[in-house]
Scaffold this motif. Structure first.
Motif, PDB file in Angstrom:
ATOM      1  N   VAL A  13       0.867  -1.195   0.118  1.00  0.00           N
ATOM      2  CA  VAL A  13       0.200  -0.001  -0.121  1.00  0.00           C
ATOM      3  C   VAL A  13       1.008   1.442  -0.096  1.00  0.00           C
ATOM      4  CG1 VAL A  13      -1.752   1.211   1.023  1.00  0.00           C
ATOM      5  CG2 VAL A  13      -1.867  -1.190   1.428  1.00  0.00           C
ATOM      6  N   SER A  14       0.766   2.059  -0.926  1.00  0.00           N
ATOM      7  CA  SER A  14       1.692   3.432  -1.109  1.00  0.00           C
ATOM      8  C   SER A  14       0.920   4.317  -0.203  1.00  0.00           C
ATOM      9  CB  SER A  14       1.363   3.852  -2.688  1.00  0.00           C
ATOM     10  OG  SER A  14       1.780   2.887  -3.577  1.00  0.00           O
ATOM     11  N   THR A  15       2.270   5.119   0.333  1.00  0.00           N
ATOM     12  CA  THR A  15       1.795   6.394   1.223  1.00  0.00           C
ATOM     13  C   THR A  15       2.297   7.483   0.666  1.00  0.00           C
ATOM     14  OG1 THR A  15       3.916   5.683   2.573  1.00  0.00           O
ATOM     15  CG2 THR A  15       1.817   4.711   3.344  1.00  0.00           C
ATOM     16  N   GLN A  16       3.495   7.202  -0.109  1.00  0.00           N
ATOM     17  CA  GLN A  16       4.217   8.548  -0.696  1.00  0.00           C
ATOM     18  C   GLN A  16       4.696   7.749  -2.041  1.00  0.00           C
ATOM     19  OE1 GLN A  16       7.356  10.296   1.460  1.00  0.00           O
ATOM     20  NE2 GLN A  16       7.025  12.117   0.588  1.00  0.00           N
ATOM     21  N   VAL A  17       4.294   9.023  -3.375  1.00  0.00           N
ATOM     22  CA  VAL A  17       4.798   8.350  -4.604  1.00  0.00           C
ATOM     23  C   VAL A  17       5.601   9.465  -4.993  1.00  0.00           C
ATOM     24  CG1 VAL A  17       4.160   7.748  -6.798  1.00  0.00           C
ATOM     25  CG2 VAL A  17       2.916   6.881  -4.837  1.00  0.00           C
ATOM     26  N   TYR A  18       6.746   9.223  -5.669  1.00  0.00           N
ATOM     27  CA  TYR A  18       7.576  10.226  -6.502  1.00  0.00           C
ATOM     28  C   TYR A  18       7.419   9.995  -8.030  1.00  0.00           C
ATOM     29  CZ  TYR A  18       9.816  12.012  -1.896  1.00  0.00           C
ATOM     30  OH  TYR A  18      10.161  12.172  -0.678  1.00  0.00           O
ATOM     31  N   LEU A  19       7.078  10.805  -8.670  1.00  0.00           N
ATOM     32  CA  LEU A  19       6.889  10.628 -10.229  1.00  0.00           C
ATOM     33  C   LEU A  19       7.881  11.550 -10.823  1.00  0.00           C
ATOM     34  CD1 LEU A  19       5.697   9.585 -12.711  1.00  0.00           C
ATOM     35  CD2 LEU A  19       3.810  11.368 -12.440  1.00  0.00           C
ATOM     36  N   THR A  20       8.925  10.843 -11.451  1.00  0.00           N
ATOM     37  CA  THR A  20       9.722  11.600 -12.468  1.00  0.00           C
ATOM     38  C   THR A  20       9.239  11.517 -14.014  1.00  0.00           C
ATOM     39  OG1 THR A  20      11.465  11.078 -10.714  1.00  0.00           O
ATOM     40  CG2 THR A  20      12.058  12.051 -13.130  1.00  0.00           C
ATOM     41  N   PRO A  21       8.579  12.052 -14.610  1.00  0.00           N
ATOM     42  CA  PRO A  21       8.023  12.061 -15.928  1.00  0.00           C
ATOM     43  C   PRO A  21       9.091  12.262 -17.208  1.00  0.00           C
ATOM     44  CG  PRO A  21       6.982  14.040 -14.949  1.00  0.00           C
ATOM     45  CD  PRO A  21       8.126  13.489 -14.092  1.00  0.00           C
ATOM     46  N   GLY A  22       8.816  11.707 -18.214  1.00  0.00           N
ATOM     47  CA  GLY A  22       9.390  12.165 -19.520  1.00  0.00           C
ATOM     48  C   GLY A  22      11.053  11.767 -19.510  1.00  0.00           C
ATOM     49  N   GLN A  23      11.274  10.788 -19.084  1.00  0.00           N
ATOM     50  CA  GLN A  23      12.933  10.664 -18.670  1.00  0.00           C
ATOM     51  C   GLN A  23      13.271   9.811 -20.121  1.00  0.00           C
ATOM     52  OE1 GLN A  23      13.504   8.173 -15.369  1.00  0.00           O
ATOM     53  NE2 GLN A  23      14.453   9.760 -14.115  1.00  0.00           N
ATOM     54  N   THR A  24      14.318  10.484 -20.395  1.00  0.00           N
ATOM     55  CA  THR A  24      15.038   9.925 -21.889  1.00  0.00           C
ATOM     56  C   THR A  24      16.484   9.590 -21.559  1.00  0.00           C
ATOM     57  OG1 THR A  24      15.555  11.979 -22.654  1.00  0.00           O
ATOM     58  CG2 THR A  24      13.508  10.905 -23.334  1.00  0.00           C
ATOM     59  N   THR A  36       9.492   5.037 -34.089  1.00  0.00           N
ATOM     60  CA  THR A  36      10.882   5.363 -34.179  1.00  0.00           C
ATOM     61  C   THR A  36      11.248   6.455 -33.325  1.00  0.00           C
ATOM     62  OG1 THR A  36      10.487   6.673 -35.963  1.00  0.00           O
ATOM     63  CG2 THR A  36      10.962   4.381 -36.476  1.00  0.00           C
ATOM     64  N   SER A  37      10.250   6.942 -32.497  1.00  0.00           N
ATOM     65  CA  SER A  37      10.847   8.109 -31.833  1.00  0.00           C
ATOM     66  C   SER A  37      11.555   7.732 -30.399  1.00  0.00           C
ATOM     67  CB  SER A  37       9.280   8.925 -31.230  1.00  0.00           C
ATOM     68  OG  SER A  37       8.571   8.148 -30.654  1.00  0.00           O
ATOM     69  N   THR A  38      12.182   8.530 -29.842  1.00  0.00           N
ATOM     70  CA  THR A  38      12.969   8.359 -28.725  1.00  0.00           C
ATOM     71  C   THR A  38      11.911   7.548 -27.482  1.00  0.00           C
ATOM     72  OG1 THR A  38      13.992  10.398 -29.193  1.00  0.00           O
ATOM     73  CG2 THR A  38      14.421   9.376 -26.973  1.00  0.00           C
ATOM     74  N   LEU A  39      12.719   6.565 -27.154  1.00  0.00           N
ATOM     75  CA  LEU A  39      12.036   5.709 -25.967  1.00  0.00           C
ATOM     76  C   LEU A  39      12.020   6.693 -24.526  1.00  0.00           C
ATOM     77  CD1 LEU A  39      10.778   3.098 -25.156  1.00  0.00           C
ATOM     78  CD2 LEU A  39      13.141   2.589 -24.159  1.00  0.00           C
ATOM     79  N   THR A  40      10.888   6.946 -24.071  1.00  0.00           N
ATOM     80  CA  THR A  40      10.805   7.518 -22.774  1.00  0.00           C
ATOM     81  C   THR A  40      10.096   6.809 -21.775  1.00  0.00           C
ATOM     82  OG1 THR A  40      10.150   9.346 -24.454  1.00  0.00           O
ATOM     83  CG2 THR A  40       9.579   9.724 -22.174  1.00  0.00           C
ATOM     84  N   ARG A  41      10.307   7.252 -20.642  1.00  0.00           N
ATOM     85  CA  ARG A  41       9.875   6.484 -19.452  1.00  0.00           C
ATOM     86  C   ARG A  41       9.287   7.623 -18.157  1.00  0.00           C
ATOM     87  NH1 ARG A  41      14.349   3.534 -15.645  1.00  0.00           N
ATOM     88  NH2 ARG A  41      15.139   5.453 -14.533  1.00  0.00           N
ATOM     89  N   ASP A  42       8.285   7.086 -17.663  1.00  0.00           N
ATOM     90  CA  ASP A  42       8.087   7.680 -16.352  1.00  0.00           C
ATOM     91  C   ASP A  42       8.322   6.705 -15.175  1.00  0.00           C
ATOM     92  OD1 ASP A  42       6.782   9.621 -17.923  1.00  0.00           O
ATOM     93  OD2 ASP A  42       4.687   8.786 -17.594  1.00  0.00           O
ATOM     94  N   LEU A  43       9.281   7.479 -14.316  1.00  0.00           N
ATOM     95  CA  LEU A  43       9.786   6.692 -13.087  1.00  0.00           C
ATOM     96  C   LEU A  43       9.118   6.866 -11.713  1.00  0.00           C
ATOM     97  CD1 LEU A  43      12.086   4.933 -11.724  1.00  0.00           C
ATOM     98  CD2 LEU A  43      13.396   7.050 -11.345  1.00  0.00           C
ATOM     99  N   TYR A  44       8.519   5.718 -11.274  1.00  0.00           N
ATOM    100  CA  TYR A  44       7.850   5.788 -10.039  1.00  0.00           C
ATOM    101  C   TYR A  44       8.821   5.295  -9.000  1.00  0.00           C
ATOM    102  CZ  TYR A  44       3.475   6.756 -12.840  1.00  0.00           C
ATOM    103  OH  TYR A  44       2.788   7.262 -13.519  1.00  0.00           O
TER     104      TYR A  44
END
Length: 441
Positions: free
Chosen positions: A128-139, A336-344
């Protein structure tokens, strides 16, 4: 003529064999008739000496009473030594429900059980999550790493984890630059990482359903709470018939096995049972063990009810809490675009769920084993009385004369018999030599 002489000899041979056979049977019959059945089937018993001393009798009976009390009271009643036991490990199914929310940059976001519980399905565990850090759009690229502070380039190249294929060796904005997913995660940078603190995550509820079996005792019987249609809410311990036993500063057992314990708890209630609170762990996370414990007689037709034990496990002073990371990968426009990720980066309450216990069944072999052990322990009474009688009491010399009996030295008798036999042999040899000389002359 020779054939005629052999014929009577051949006819006489069967007659001699019959005579020898008859003699053998008659000899065997005589031996059987002379056997003494009372001697063959005689009964042997131990001869006892009765010592008229109350001290010895009291000591012997005291130890016998102690042994009897130990076998009956402790082994049979307290330890249930009349049963055969089997340790079993069962299965647990969990269901988390509820909803909460977080606020970021003044905008609220709703988090239901699907969002707050990641991964959604685990074997014997839940998170069960209590705090979530989201770093969006990482390349992938080169950027400063907030976790590696520096003052000059030597601080980057001199690190023990320095790798020339990853680190550039450059100190930029007091941080070492590395080839990594950019922008890098930073719990202090609100420009690159979103911090979602879940408000009211302690109200999310956990429904625990468990089962267990003891196949070596009864393969056909399964003890289970999975068939329950509705959960039994803990409700802060105010439910009817609920008994809490605090087994330690971070452990509590719910129920006493006489009735069905509650099986639905909120996260806040589990934390309180583990000796902590939601405000204490919401920024670091924690690890809780929720165990369904069984103690069942498999040959009893009455239902068996478990108890619930809640215990906190991350009590190390050097490292506590719980967190992990996962990511969602995608391409923004085309394949073919750049691979992107959202880090949680997630912190929260890790729940380790288990179902275990002991099955019992009345066993005749177990009863006979305990009785045999008790009879063997009664030997201690005689041993203690004999030791007191032969080595401690002032009258030990007198008691020893009745307790111990000295036999003749049969080894000397055997030696004398051997000497007599040797002398007889020498006489026979002399007689034979004398007879031989007489006939030769």
């Amino acid at each position: 003529g020779s054939a005629q002489r052999l014929a009577p000899a051949a006819r006489a041979a069967p007659g001699r064999r019959q005579q020898r056979g008859g003699a053998m049977f008659s000899s065997l019959r005589r031996q059987l008739t002379t056997l003494d059945l009372d001697e063959i089937f005689s009964y042997q018993t131990t001869k006892e000496v009765r010592m008229l001393d109350r001290r010895l009798g009291l000591l012997c009976w005291l130890i016998r009473v102690i042994v009897a009390a130990y076998v009956i009271g402790y082994v049979f009643i307290y330890c249930e030594g009349y049963t055969a036991t089997e340790k079993g490990v069962g299965h647990v199914i969990s269901q988390i429900s509820g909803a909460t929310y977080s606020t970021y940059s003044g905008s609220p976001r709703t988090w239901d059980a699907v969002d707050a519980v990641q991964p959604a399905l685990e074997n014997g565990a839940a998170f069960v999550s209590t705090q979530v850090y989201l770093t969006p759009g990482q390349t992938t690229g080169t950027c400063p790493s907030p976790s590696k502070q520096c003052t000059d380039n030597s601080d980057c190249t001199g690190r023990s984890d320095y790798n020339e294929h990853i680190s550039t060796g450059q100190c930029t904005n007091s941080m070492c630059s590395e080839n990594q997913w950019c922008p890098a995660f930073s719990d202090a940078s609100v420009s690159t990482t979103q911090n979602h603190q879940l408000q009211g995550a302690d109200t999310l509820s956990l429904w625990v359903k468990a089962s267990i079996a003891f196949p070596s005792l009864d393969a056909s019987r399964i003890f289970s709470t999975i068939d329950e249609e509705k959960p039994g809410a803990y409700s802060g311990g105010t439910g009817a018939g609920i008994t809490n036993v605090v087994t330690g500063p971070s452990s509590t057992t719910i129920g006493d096995g006489s009735s069905m314990p509650p099986d639905q708890f909120t996260v806040g209630e589990l934390l309180e049972l583990a000796g902590t609170s939601y405000d204490t762990v919401k920024s670091t996370g924690c690890v809780l063990a929720v165990s369904t414990l069984w103690d069942c007689f498999v040959d009893n037709t009455q239902p068996c009810y478990p108890t619930i034990n809640v215990q906190r496990l991350d009590l190390s002073t050097r490292r506590n809490g719980f967190s992990y990371e996962y990511a969602h990968y995608y391409r923004t426009t085309s394949a073919t675009s750049t691979l992107t990720r959202d880090l949680y980066t997630v912190k929260g309450v890790r729940l380790l769920l288990s179902s275990r216990g002991v099955g019992k069944k009345v066993s005749l072999s177990a009863i006979m084993l305990q009785i045999s052990s008790g009879i063997a322990l009664l030997w201690l009474a005689n041993f203690a009385a004999d030791f007191l009688m032969l080595h401690v009491l002032p009258e030990r010399k007198h008691y020893r004369t009745y307790k111990q009996e000295r036999t003749p030295d049969f080894s000397d008798l055997r030696n004398k018999i051997a000497e007599v036999e040797g002398e007889k042999k020498k006489l026979r040899e002399r007689k034979n030599r004398f007879a031989n000389k007489y006939f030769e002359s």
